[in-house]
Design a protein around this motif. Sequence first.
Motif, PDB file in Angstrom:
ATOM      1  N   PHE A 279     -65.955 -97.917  33.644  1.00 37.69           N
ATOM      2  CA  PHE A 279     -65.426 -97.157  34.773  1.00 37.69           C
ATOM      3  C   PHE A 279     -63.905 -97.068  34.828  1.00 37.69           C
ATOM      4  O   PHE A 279     -63.357 -95.964  34.948  1.00 37.69           O
ATOM      5  CB  PHE A 279     -65.961 -97.687  36.105  1.00 37.69           C
ATOM      6  N   PRO A 280     -63.152 -98.182  34.760  1.00 36.90           N
ATOM      7  CA  PRO A 280     -61.695 -98.044  34.888  1.00 36.90           C
ATOM      8  C   PRO A 280     -61.085 -97.219  33.756  1.00 36.90           C
ATOM      9  O   PRO A 280     -60.162 -96.441  33.976  1.00 36.90           O
ATOM     10  CB  PRO A 280     -61.161 -99.465  34.856  1.00 36.90           C
ATOM     11  N   ARG A 281     -61.605 -97.367  32.554  1.00 38.13           N
ATOM     12  CA  ARG A 281     -61.091 -96.593  31.425  1.00 38.13           C
ATOM     13  C   ARG A 281     -61.381 -95.108  31.617  1.00 38.13           C
ATOM     14  O   ARG A 281     -60.512 -94.260  31.409  1.00 38.13           O
ATOM     15  CB  ARG A 281     -61.708 -97.090  30.125  1.00 38.13           C
ATOM     16  N   LEU A 282     -62.600 -94.808  32.021  1.00 43.35           N
ATOM     17  CA  LEU A 282     -62.982 -93.419  32.233  1.00 43.35           C
ATOM     18  C   LEU A 282     -62.203 -92.807  33.398  1.00 43.35           C
ATOM     19  O   LEU A 282     -61.730 -91.668  33.305  1.00 43.35           O
ATOM     20  CB  LEU A 282     -64.494 -93.328  32.491  1.00 43.35           C
ATOM     21  N   ALA A 283     -62.040 -93.538  34.487  1.00 43.78           N
ATOM     22  CA  ALA A 283     -61.308 -93.036  35.645  1.00 43.78           C
ATOM     23  C   ALA A 283     -59.848 -92.776  35.289  1.00 43.78           C
ATOM     24  O   ALA A 283     -59.292 -91.727  35.663  1.00 43.78           O
ATOM     25  CB  ALA A 283     -61.413 -94.027  36.802  1.00 43.78           C
ATOM     26  N   LEU A 284     -59.211 -93.681  34.563  1.00 40.60           N
ATOM     27  CA  LEU A 284     -57.823 -93.479  34.171  1.00 40.60           C
ATOM     28  C   LEU A 284     -57.697 -92.297  33.215  1.00 40.60           C
ATOM     29  O   LEU A 284     -56.765 -91.496  33.323  1.00 40.60           O
ATOM     30  CB  LEU A 284     -57.248 -94.748  33.536  1.00 40.60           C
ATOM     31  N   PHE A 285     -58.631 -92.160  32.304  1.00 40.36           N
ATOM     32  CA  PHE A 285     -58.616 -91.025  31.378  1.00 40.36           C
ATOM     33  C   PHE A 285     -58.770 -89.702  32.130  1.00 40.36           C
ATOM     34  O   PHE A 285     -58.062 -88.733  31.844  1.00 40.36           O
ATOM     35  CB  PHE A 285     -59.723 -91.178  30.324  1.00 40.36           C
ATOM     36  N   ILE A 286     -59.677 -89.663  33.116  1.00 43.59           N
ATOM     37  CA  ILE A 286     -59.874 -88.440  33.904  1.00 43.59           C
ATOM     38  C   ILE A 286     -58.615 -88.110  34.702  1.00 43.59           C
ATOM     39  O   ILE A 286     -58.206 -86.945  34.774  1.00 43.59           O
ATOM     40  CB  ILE A 286     -61.111 -88.578  34.808  1.00 43.59           C
ATOM     41  N   ILE A 287     -57.975 -89.118  35.305  1.00 44.89           N
ATOM     42  CA  ILE A 287     -56.722 -88.874  36.029  1.00 44.89           C
ATOM     43  C   ILE A 287     -55.654 -88.369  35.071  1.00 44.89           C
ATOM     44  O   ILE A 287     -54.892 -87.456  35.396  1.00 44.89           O
ATOM     45  CB  ILE A 287     -56.259 -90.155  36.758  1.00 44.89           C
ATOM     46  N   TRP A 288     -55.596 -88.948  33.883  1.00 47.42           N
ATOM     47  CA  TRP A 288     -54.592 -88.552  32.895  1.00 47.42           C
ATOM     48  C   TRP A 288     -54.788 -87.097  32.470  1.00 47.42           C
ATOM     49  O   TRP A 288     -53.816 -86.349  32.286  1.00 47.42           O
ATOM     50  CB  TRP A 288     -54.672 -89.470  31.691  1.00 47.42           C
ATOM     51  N   VAL A 289     -56.038 -86.669  32.323  1.00 44.38           N
ATOM     52  CA  VAL A 289     -56.320 -85.288  31.913  1.00 44.38           C
ATOM     53  C   VAL A 289     -56.169 -84.323  33.093  1.00 44.38           C
ATOM     54  O   VAL A 289     -55.581 -83.248  32.959  1.00 44.38           O
ATOM     55  CB  VAL A 289     -57.734 -85.189  31.295  1.00 44.38           C
TER      56      VAL A 289
ATOM     57  N   ARG B  53     -54.614 -84.816  36.189  1.00 41.18           N
ATOM     58  CA  ARG B  53     -53.302 -84.854  36.847  1.00 41.18           C
ATOM     59  C   ARG B  53     -52.308 -85.619  35.975  1.00 41.18           C
ATOM     60  O   ARG B  53     -51.915 -86.751  36.297  1.00 41.18           O
ATOM     61  CB  ARG B  53     -53.413 -85.532  38.204  1.00 41.18           C
ATOM     62  N   PRO B  54     -51.887 -85.023  34.879  1.00 35.36           N
ATOM     63  CA  PRO B  54     -50.958 -85.747  33.986  1.00 35.36           C
ATOM     64  C   PRO B  54     -49.614 -86.066  34.642  1.00 35.36           C
ATOM     65  O   PRO B  54     -48.916 -86.974  34.209  1.00 35.36           O
ATOM     66  CB  PRO B  54     -50.786 -84.801  32.798  1.00 35.36           C
ATOM     67  N   VAL B  55     -49.272 -85.351  35.710  1.00 34.13           N
ATOM     68  CA  VAL B  55     -48.007 -85.613  36.401  1.00 34.13           C
ATOM     69  C   VAL B  55     -48.005 -87.013  37.011  1.00 34.13           C
ATOM     70  O   VAL B  55     -46.981 -87.694  37.015  1.00 34.13           O
ATOM     71  CB  VAL B  55     -47.760 -84.529  37.482  1.00 34.13           C
ATOM     72  N   LEU B  56     -49.161 -87.471  37.517  1.00 31.85           N
ATOM     73  CA  LEU B  56     -49.238 -88.817  38.096  1.00 31.85           C
ATOM     74  C   LEU B  56     -48.957 -89.892  37.051  1.00 31.85           C
ATOM     75  O   LEU B  56     -48.213 -90.838  37.301  1.00 31.85           O
ATOM     76  CB  LEU B  56     -50.615 -89.054  38.713  1.00 31.85           C
ATOM     77  N   VAL B  57     -49.552 -89.738  35.887  1.00 29.78           N
ATOM     78  CA  VAL B  57     -49.359 -90.734  34.826  1.00 29.78           C
ATOM     79  C   VAL B  57     -47.942 -90.637  34.267  1.00 29.78           C
ATOM     80  O   VAL B  57     -47.299 -91.656  33.999  1.00 29.78           O
ATOM     81  CB  VAL B  57     -50.422 -90.567  33.724  1.00 29.78           C
ATOM     82  N   ASP B  58     -47.433 -89.421  34.116  1.00 28.96           N
ATOM     83  CA  ASP B  58     -46.073 -89.253  33.603  1.00 28.96           C
ATOM     84  C   ASP B  58     -45.028 -89.808  34.572  1.00 28.96           C
ATOM     85  O   ASP B  58     -43.989 -90.301  34.141  1.00 28.96           O
ATOM     86  CB  ASP B  58     -45.793 -87.776  33.328  1.00 28.96           C
ATOM     87  N   ALA B  59     -45.297 -89.715  35.877  1.00 27.37           N
ATOM     88  CA  ALA B  59     -44.366 -90.264  36.860  1.00 27.37           C
ATOM     89  C   ALA B  59     -44.358 -91.791  36.819  1.00 27.37           C
ATOM     90  O   ALA B  59     -43.317 -92.422  37.001  1.00 27.37           O
ATOM     91  CB  ALA B  59     -44.728 -89.785  38.261  1.00 27.37           C
ATOM     92  N   ALA B  60     -45.529 -92.385  36.578  1.00 26.89           N
ATOM     93  CA  ALA B  60     -45.636 -93.845  36.571  1.00 26.89           C
ATOM     94  C   ALA B  60     -45.113 -94.474  35.286  1.00 26.89           C
ATOM     95  O   ALA B  60     -44.583 -95.581  35.307  1.00 26.89           O
ATOM     96  CB  ALA B  60     -47.091 -94.255  36.799  1.00 26.89           C
ATOM     97  N   PHE B  61     -45.242 -93.758  34.173  1.00 25.23           N
ATOM     98  CA  PHE B  61     -44.829 -94.296  32.874  1.00 25.23           C
ATOM     99  C   PHE B  61     -43.905 -93.304  32.189  1.00 25.23           C
ATOM    100  O   PHE B  61     -44.113 -92.101  32.264  1.00 25.23           O
ATOM    101  CB  PHE B  61     -46.045 -94.560  31.976  1.00 25.23           C
ATOM    102  N   SER B  62     -42.914 -93.794  31.481  1.00 30.72           N
ATOM    103  CA  SER B  62     -41.961 -92.910  30.813  1.00 30.72           C
ATOM    104  C   SER B  62     -42.450 -92.448  29.439  1.00 30.72           C
ATOM    105  O   SER B  62     -41.919 -91.498  28.892  1.00 30.72           O
ATOM    106  CB  SER B  62     -40.609 -93.605  30.676  1.00 30.72           C
ATOM    107  N   THR B  63     -43.433 -93.119  28.890  1.00 28.57           N
ATOM    108  CA  THR B  63     -43.962 -92.771  27.579  1.00 28.57           C
ATOM    109  C   THR B  63     -45.482 -92.814  27.610  1.00 28.57           C
ATOM    110  O   THR B  63     -46.076 -93.430  28.483  1.00 28.57           O
ATOM    111  CB  THR B  63     -43.409 -93.710  26.493  1.00 28.57           C
ATOM    112  N   TRP B  64     -46.127 -92.199  26.637  1.00 26.70           N
ATOM    113  CA  TRP B  64     -47.590 -92.148  26.626  1.00 26.70           C
ATOM    114  C   TRP B  64     -48.206 -93.421  26.049  1.00 26.70           C
ATOM    115  O   TRP B  64     -49.395 -93.671  26.224  1.00 26.70           O
ATOM    116  CB  TRP B  64     -48.073 -90.938  25.824  1.00 26.70           C
ATOM    117  N   ILE B  65     -47.408 -94.246  25.391  1.00 29.48           N
ATOM    118  CA  ILE B  65     -47.962 -95.434  24.736  1.00 29.48           C
ATOM    119  C   ILE B  65     -48.379 -96.511  25.738  1.00 29.48           C
ATOM    120  O   ILE B  65     -49.389 -97.192  25.534  1.00 29.48           O
ATOM    121  CB  ILE B  65     -46.979 -95.983  23.673  1.00 29.48           C
ATOM    122  N   MET B  66     -47.642 -96.664  26.834  1.00 34.57           N
ATOM    123  CA  MET B  66     -47.975 -97.705  27.815  1.00 34.57           C
ATOM    124  C   MET B  66     -49.326 -97.438  28.507  1.00 34.57           C
ATOM    125  O   MET B  66     -50.134 -98.361  28.619  1.00 34.57           O
ATOM    126  CB  MET B  66     -46.854 -97.861  28.832  1.00 34.57           C
ATOM    127  N   PRO B  67     -49.610 -96.222  28.990  1.00 31.47           N
ATOM    128  CA  PRO B  67     -50.939 -96.019  29.566  1.00 31.47           C
ATOM    129  C   PRO B  67     -52.060 -96.146  28.536  1.00 31.47           C
ATOM    130  O   PRO B  67     -53.158 -96.595  28.859  1.00 31.47           O
ATOM    131  CB  PRO B  67     -50.893 -94.616  30.165  1.00 31.47           C
TER     132      PRO B  67
END
Length: 101
Positions: A16-26, A28-42
């Motif tokens: 669940f957490p992996r799938l939920a984070l992946f769905i948010i990333w796909v 609403r990528p703005v949320l993940v980009d705002a929280a992290f400066s690079t794609w490697i950390m998420p």
Amino acid sequence: MGGDVGCLFALFAGVFPRLALFIIWVARPVLVDAAFSTWIMPLIGIIFLPFATLIYVVLYTPGIGLTGWGWFWVVIAGLLDIGHWVASASQRRQIPGYRGA
């Protein structure tokens, strides 16, 4: 048959957490980009600490970051992730046919 349902629940709980984070990333990528400066950390978060990474992305406020209670929930989620790793390692010997080193 009752033991199979528990395994299915554990599978969903682990995915669940992996799938939920992946769905948010796909979705609403703005949320993940705002929280992290690079794609490697998420990506590392999805692999090792998925629940803590999910909570961090959900609670992150652009421009402000996380405040006291936000960090509290991220730490609790991180402890749950670490507890999952510890429980998996300690229960490994109970698997039928397991040969330890």
